[in-house]
Design a protein around this motif. Sequence first.
Motif, PDB file in Angstrom:
ATOM      1  N   GLN A  93       0.804  -1.223   0.000  1.00 31.21           N
ATOM      2  CA  GLN A  93       0.000   0.000   0.000  1.00 31.21           C
ATOM      3  C   GLN A  93       0.838   1.275   0.000  1.00 31.21           C
ATOM      4  N   ASP A 131      -3.796   3.766   2.507  1.00 24.69           N
ATOM      5  CA  ASP A 131      -3.871   3.190   3.856  1.00 24.69           C
ATOM      6  C   ASP A 131      -5.182   2.427   3.967  1.00 24.69           C
ATOM      7  N   PHE A 132      -5.108   1.095   3.793  1.00 25.00           N
ATOM      8  CA  PHE A 132      -6.307   0.267   3.921  1.00 25.00           C
ATOM      9  C   PHE A 132      -6.649   0.131   5.395  1.00 25.00           C
ATOM     10  N   SER A 142     -10.527   2.611   2.729  1.00 24.51           N
ATOM     11  CA  SER A 142      -9.145   3.075   2.695  1.00 24.51           C
ATOM     12  C   SER A 142      -9.089   4.590   2.642  1.00 24.51           C
ATOM     13  N   VAL A 146      -6.090   3.276  -5.257  1.00 25.92           N
ATOM     14  CA  VAL A 146      -6.696   2.111  -4.593  1.00 25.92           C
ATOM     15  C   VAL A 146      -6.768   0.952  -5.587  1.00 25.92           C
TER      16      VAL A 146
END
Length: 82
Positions: free
Chosen positions: A30, A36-37, A53, A61
């Motif tokens: 990521q 940022d999941f 996310s 994404v």
Amino acid sequence: MPEFMDVHHNMKGITQEDLLAAHNADLAIQDDEKVDFKSAWADPESGLVYCLSEAPSAEAVQRIHERAGHPADEVHAVPLRV
């Protein structure tokens, strides 16, 4: 940073272990796209998986999901939330 909810279809029968493995695959790469999941949810019966996310764009994404081997069918911006 903007938030996004993405949706994966056709994942009938997904298990907790499968979901964790897919999420961990996203987490491993990521940072390459500054994504940022946060969380992932799945319904094994319907085959739907949802991921929340923070990311610079929907395209970022999607690129992470594609590289991790599970492209999203939909990516939606989440402009408001409580």
